[in-house]
Design a protein around this motif. Sequence first.
Motif, PDB file in Angstrom:
ATOM      1  N   SER A   1      23.845 -47.483-108.719  1.00 27.95           N
ATOM      2  CA  SER A   1      24.632 -46.633-109.609  1.00 27.95           C
ATOM      3  C   SER A   1      24.861 -45.323-108.861  1.00 27.95           C
ATOM      4  O   SER A   1      24.183 -45.031-107.874  1.00 27.95           O
TER       5      SER A   1
ATOM      6  N   CYS B   1      25.642 -41.066-109.462  1.00 29.61           N
ATOM      7  CA  CYS B   1      25.696 -39.912-110.352  1.00 29.61           C
ATOM      8  C   CYS B   1      26.141 -38.713-109.528  1.00 29.61           C
ATOM      9  O   CYS B   1      25.607 -38.480-108.437  1.00 29.61           O
TER      10      CYS B   1
ATOM     11  N   LEU C   1      28.591 -40.292-114.325  1.00 31.03           N
ATOM     12  CA  LEU C   1      27.807 -41.486-114.039  1.00 31.03           C
ATOM     13  C   LEU C   1      28.749 -42.653-113.785  1.00 31.03           C
ATOM     14  O   LEU C   1      29.649 -42.905-114.588  1.00 31.03           O
TER      15      LEU C   1
ATOM     16  N   VAL D   1      21.016 -45.024-121.998  1.00 29.92           N
ATOM     17  CA  VAL D   1      21.038 -43.969-120.977  1.00 29.92           C
ATOM     18  C   VAL D   1      19.944 -42.939-121.247  1.00 29.92           C
ATOM     19  O   VAL D   1      19.222 -42.527-120.326  1.00 29.92           O
TER      20      VAL D   1
ATOM     21  N   PHE E   1      17.628 -41.737-118.211  1.00 28.68           N
ATOM     22  CA  PHE E   1      18.350 -40.705-117.477  1.00 28.68           C
ATOM     23  C   PHE E   1      18.262 -39.379-118.220  1.00 28.68           C
ATOM     24  O   PHE E   1      18.417 -39.336-119.437  1.00 28.68           O
TER      25      PHE E   1
ATOM     26  N   ASN F   1      16.828 -40.437-112.880  1.00 34.09           N
ATOM     27  CA  ASN F   1      17.804 -41.515-112.933  1.00 34.09           C
ATOM     28  C   ASN F   1      17.094 -42.819-112.619  1.00 34.09           C
ATOM     29  O   ASN F   1      16.894 -43.175-111.458  1.00 34.09           O
TER      30      ASN F   1
ATOM     31  N   ASN G   1      19.647 -45.665-107.322  1.00 41.40           N
ATOM     32  CA  ASN G   1      20.563 -44.768-108.009  1.00 41.40           C
ATOM     33  C   ASN G   1      20.811 -43.555-107.119  1.00 41.40           C
ATOM     34  O   ASN G   1      19.912 -42.740-106.910  1.00 41.40           O
TER      35      ASN G   1
END
Length: 171
Positions: A27, A29, A44, A83, A87, A133, A145
């Motif tokens: 992922s 961010c 995100l 989330v 996060f 994260n 991440n």
Amino acid sequence: MMVLRSIVCISVLMLSTSFVAHPLRLSLCEIEYTQKKQSLSINLKLFLTDVNEALVFDPYSEELAFCQPNESSKANQMLMDYVNRFFYVKANGKTLDLKIKRKRLSGEGDNTALWVYFEFRQPNPLTSLEIKNAVFTDLFFDQNNIVYVHVNGESKSMMLNKKTAVHQLKF
């Protein structure tokens, strides 16, 4: 004999390339702070198959239909419930209350990504950030991440995962 050997080699090569490799679990961010604008934004990027796997246990589900005309009325709440478990961002020691400003889809097929945008007014100069994260680390042992932080023109990057889910920055 040489022709037969070539045919066997070509067949083995074709067969081995037809297997799908394990997907990269990632992922992204991006966090950006501009003192002049007194704003902090968080973007995100989550792969839609991973989002669906986490929320409805089916990577190819169309049940939530993010960013589609038939988007489920529970899609945003389910997304934010997930989330918020994995996060967070703390600016100057204060946890930011994440509320979706907007979202969009990009890409296609297995590469379709759900972009989720958050924005905050940050009138005080940014002195510290704490970022957690751990999205999808509950699902995939090899989840990574990537986090990019841009503060007043300076950039830093970090890789967070199940073992190292939180990172602190001082400015």
